[in-house]
Design a protein around this motif. Structure first.
Motif, short mmCIF file in Angstrom:
data_model
loop_
_atom_site.label_atom_id
_atom_site.label_comp_id
_atom_site.label_asym_id
_atom_site.label_seq_id
_atom_site.Cartn_x
_atom_site.Cartn_y
_atom_site.Cartn_z
N SER A 20 0.77 -1.25 0.05
CA SER A 20 -0.02 -0.09 -0.03
C SER A 20 0.85 1.13 -0.12
O SER A 20 0.47 2.18 -0.51
CB SER A 20 -0.86 -0.10 1.11
OG SER A 20 -1.72 -1.09 1.40
N ILE A 33 -4.66 2.74 3.10
CA ILE A 33 -4.22 3.01 4.31
C ILE A 33 -3.17 1.71 4.47
O ILE A 33 -3.08 0.99 4.03
CB ILE A 33 -5.25 2.64 5.54
CG1 ILE A 33 -5.76 1.35 5.53
CG2 ILE A 33 -6.41 3.82 5.36
CD1 ILE A 33 -6.61 1.18 6.70
N THR A 41 -4.62 -4.01 4.88
CA THR A 41 -5.45 -3.60 3.73
C THR A 41 -6.42 -5.12 3.59
O THR A 41 -6.10 -5.96 3.84
CB THR A 41 -4.64 -3.80 2.31
OG1 THR A 41 -3.83 -2.63 2.42
CG2 THR A 41 -5.68 -3.52 1.25
N ASP A 60 -4.09 -2.40 -5.37
CA ASP A 60 -3.29 -2.75 -4.08
C ASP A 60 -4.33 -4.01 -3.61
O ASP A 60 -5.55 -4.04 -3.93
CB ASP A 60 -3.58 -1.89 -3.26
CG ASP A 60 -2.66 -1.87 -1.93
OD1 ASP A 60 -2.01 -2.95 -1.75
OD2 ASP A 60 -3.04 -1.13 -0.83
MG LIG Z 1 -1.52 -2.90 2.44
#
Ligand SMILES: [Mg+2]
Ligand SMILES: Nc1nc2c(ncn2[C@@H]2O[C@H](COP(=O)(O)OP(=O)(O)OP(=O)(O)O)[C@@H](O)[C@H]2O)c(=O)[nH]1
Length: 295
Positions: A20, A33, A41, A60
């Motif tokens: 991320s 985040i 995540t 992501d």
């Molecule tokens: Mg992540």
């Protein structure tokens, strides 16, 4: 502007390697985040980068980890696997300072893929000596035929531009898929919930980051103010007590930190109200998961 190339780039790897962080670095904005704790995540999150001749859609993903019994963990692994299937290019991220069994597991899953895979070795800023990378590179070269091997530091944006250039070369021909000013597929409501979850992860320890989820119940934007009401769901009464903290101190801190970040996102004053509620065993209950948006 003429777009000649476009495609989806899956960023995969075990939890906590910096996926991320890389997404945010490449987009130049915080769209996903991040935290020092693994399994931050939980969704697939698009970061859209429109270049002069190409549109790169980074995806992501939740960190792939050993299949655990909880429905939530199975859900996260499933998302990561499905993103790999739909991608045009795969970025396989590992941590320069540690190779683990979960990395091995991800690599095994990649063996079936026919798409080009770039090995990204992240966190090289933590190495005292860059030559320390050589044994890891030699080992991984033997295991898989990577399109490229790129040591980077996502947090310091070292070699991330070169990475993007290599990715762009591997994209298939294709049209522009998103408007050029769009940076993510997620709306502000979703991003606000994620910001609250990030502050909660930072403020809690042990199993608590994994036992919480955030649901936005009220979201109203007027000319001068965004009003948000959010529920923090936990699994047990004891967890609720911890999140609220002594005299409400912990919840208050989470609220203040989240509000500040959401204000930056919406560019106006935010009024944020948080409640903590209990939904027993929600992380292992498929129906509860769906009800909370994990579909
Ligand atoms: Mg992540
Ligand atoms: N030193 C250093 N730390 C980094 C780098 N990239 C990420 N980190 C840190 O590593 C931790 C994990 O980063 P994330 O981006 O949340 O990792 P992730 O792979 O998305 O993790 P999951 O979402 O749990 O799968 C955070 O504390 C980051 O600040 C880097 O290049 N160098």
């Amino acid at each position: 502007m003429t777009i000649l190339k476009s495609g989806f780039v899956a960023i995969i790897g075990r939890p906590n390697v910096g996926k991320s962080t890389l997404l945010n670095c490449l987009i130049g904005e915080k769209v996903s985040i991040t935290s020092p704790k693994p399994q931050t995540t939980r969704w697939q999150i698009l970061g859209i980068k429109t270049l002069k001749n190409a549109q790169i859609i980074y995806v992501d993903t939740p960190g792939m980890h050993k299949a655990e019994s909880r429905a939530m963990n199975r859900y996260m692994n499933r998302i990561a696997a499905s993103v790999v299937q739909d991608a045009d290019v795969i970025v396989f991220m590992v941590d320069a300072t540690s190779w683990r069994q979960e990395d091995e597991m991800v690599l095994t899953k990649l063996q079936e893929s026919t798409k080009p895979v770039i090995l990204v070795i992240n966190k090289i800023d933590l190495l005292e000596n860059k030559a320390d990378l050589l044994p890891l590179i030699a080992k991984l070269k033997d295991k898989f035929n990577f399109a490229h091997i790129m040591p980077i530091s996502a947090i310091k944006a070292e070699h991330t531009h070169e990475l993007e250039e290599e990715i762009a070369k591997l994209l298939p021909e294709g049209p522009q898929l998103f408007p050029e000013d769009q940076v993510t597929d997620k709306n502000i409501r979703f991003q606000a919930a994620e910001i609250i979850r990030e502050k909660l992860i930072m403020a809690t320890e042990e199993e608590l980051p994994y036992a919480t989820t955030v649901e936005i119940e009220q979201f109203e934007q007027s000319e001068k103010l965004t009003e948000i009401g959010a529920v923090i769901w936990v699994e047990r009464p004891g967890q609720k007590v911890i999140i609220i903290g002594k005299g409400g101190a912990r919840l208050k801190k989470v609220g203040i930190q989240a509000r500040r970040d959401i204000e930056k996102l919406v560019n106006q004053k935010v009024f944020l109200r948080l409640w903590v509620k209990i939904k027993e065993n929600w992380t292992d209950d498929d129906k509860a998961l769906r009800g909370l948006g994990y579909e």
